[in-house]
Write a protein that holds these residues in place. Sequence first.
Motif, short mmCIF file in Angstrom:
data_model
loop_
_atom_site.label_atom_id
_atom_site.label_comp_id
_atom_site.label_asym_id
_atom_site.label_seq_id
_atom_site.Cartn_x
_atom_site.Cartn_y
_atom_site.Cartn_z
N SER A 198 -7.18 -7.74 -6.14
CA SER A 198 -6.68 -9.09 -6.42
C SER A 198 -6.27 -9.82 -5.16
O SER A 198 -6.00 -11.01 -5.19
N GLY A 199 -6.19 -9.11 -4.04
CA GLY A 199 -5.76 -9.71 -2.79
C GLY A 199 -4.75 -8.82 -2.09
O GLY A 199 -4.64 -7.63 -2.39
N VAL A 200 -4.03 -9.37 -1.16
CA VAL A 200 -3.02 -8.61 -0.44
C VAL A 200 -1.69 -9.36 -0.47
O VAL A 200 -1.66 -10.58 -0.70
N ILE A 201 -0.62 -8.61 -0.27
CA ILE A 201 0.70 -9.23 -0.15
C ILE A 201 1.37 -8.70 1.10
O ILE A 201 1.03 -7.61 1.59
N ASN A 202 2.29 -9.45 1.61
CA ASN A 202 3.11 -8.99 2.73
C ASN A 202 4.38 -8.40 2.14
O ASN A 202 5.37 -9.08 1.94
N HIS A 203 4.31 -7.11 1.81
CA HIS A 203 5.40 -6.44 1.12
C HIS A 203 6.61 -6.30 2.04
O HIS A 203 6.45 -5.97 3.22
N PRO A 204 7.82 -6.53 1.53
CA PRO A 204 9.02 -6.47 2.37
C PRO A 204 9.22 -5.14 3.09
O PRO A 204 9.76 -5.11 4.20
N SER A 205 8.80 -4.03 2.47
CA SER A 205 9.01 -2.72 3.11
C SER A 205 7.72 -1.96 3.40
O SER A 205 7.70 -1.10 4.28
N TRP A 246 6.81 5.44 -4.82
CA TRP A 246 7.03 4.01 -4.62
C TRP A 246 8.17 3.47 -5.47
O TRP A 246 8.33 2.26 -5.59
N ALA A 247 8.96 4.34 -6.05
CA ALA A 247 10.00 3.90 -6.98
C ALA A 247 10.90 2.82 -6.39
O ALA A 247 11.32 1.90 -7.08
N GLY A 248 11.20 2.93 -5.11
CA GLY A 248 12.08 1.96 -4.48
C GLY A 248 11.37 0.77 -3.88
O GLY A 248 12.00 -0.08 -3.25
N PRO A 290 7.87 -12.45 -7.74
CA PRO A 290 6.55 -12.94 -8.16
C PRO A 290 5.93 -13.92 -7.17
O PRO A 290 4.71 -14.07 -7.12
N ARG A 291 6.75 -14.56 -6.35
CA ARG A 291 6.24 -15.53 -5.38
C ARG A 291 5.35 -14.86 -4.33
O ARG A 291 4.53 -15.53 -3.69
N LEU A 292 5.52 -13.54 -4.14
CA LEU A 292 4.72 -12.84 -3.14
C LEU A 292 3.32 -12.50 -3.63
O LEU A 292 2.44 -12.18 -2.83
N LEU A 293 3.12 -12.54 -4.94
CA LEU A 293 1.86 -12.08 -5.51
C LEU A 293 0.76 -13.12 -5.35
O LEU A 293 1.01 -14.33 -5.41
N PRO A 294 -0.49 -12.66 -5.13
CA PRO A 294 -1.60 -13.61 -4.99
C PRO A 294 -1.88 -14.35 -6.28
O PRO A 294 -1.68 -13.82 -7.37
N PHE A 310 4.56 -4.91 -8.31
CA PHE A 310 3.40 -5.61 -7.76
C PHE A 310 2.07 -4.98 -8.18
O PHE A 310 1.02 -5.62 -8.09
N THR A 311 2.08 -3.73 -8.66
CA THR A 311 0.84 -3.13 -9.16
C THR A 311 0.61 -3.43 -10.63
O THR A 311 -0.49 -3.25 -11.14
#
Length: 225
Positions: free
Chosen positions: A142-149, A212-214, A220-224, A85-86
């Motif tokens: 670029s915005g924010v995402i609701n990351h799973p973890s 952040w390796a894990g 891609p659907r989570l990305l702004p 995501f980065t």
Amino acid sequence: MDPQAPQDELNQIARRLTSFAWRDIKARRAAGRERIDNGLRNAVWFKNDPVQRCYLCGYKFCPQARDLFLRRTKDPIEPHKLVDFTRPRGIKSRHLRVELDHVIPVAEGGATDEDNLKLACGWCNVVKSSLWSVYDAKAWSSGVINHPSLGVISVPQPFWTLRVVATRARCEAPVGCGARLTSHELFAAPRNIAGALTPTNLMVVCREHDLWAGHRLVSPRLLPG
């Protein structure tokens, strides 16, 4: 252009003018670029032998990317189902290809020769474009995402990630590390986990020292955008 003309007619004229202008721009760009023949392509590739990596992020090219670049195959590379995501390389097939980047852009007088051409992954090449400085890119994330973890977290501007990794070019882990861009793929990570992912809060790490390796890979659907 008649201001009294119907709106749909005005729109049609505007589209035609835009199309004409875009064709002119592409023609000018093509005229400013010299054709890269197979000899030059091979020279740049084998100059980096035995391990070919993106000079901007250290990404090691896969055999299929190599064969596409050397024109041994025409089969496209499948996009990735999960991306960092980065640095969302892999959303498109082009991101994973080997491309030749003009270190000094053609628009700035850069030559199309072995000294000014470097191997770059398609993602880095697209993001770098003709930009040179973080100040050339947008000054906000670029915005924010609701990351799973990780929960709600900001996503850095792509050029911020590229610029930080490419210019620092070594792992900055506090424990000390000898990993450099020429031998390892490097990643951008936060210095302060609670801070926004802006250039001042980004550090460069190798895979071994990436906290952040894990957590990097997301759909891609989570990305702004």
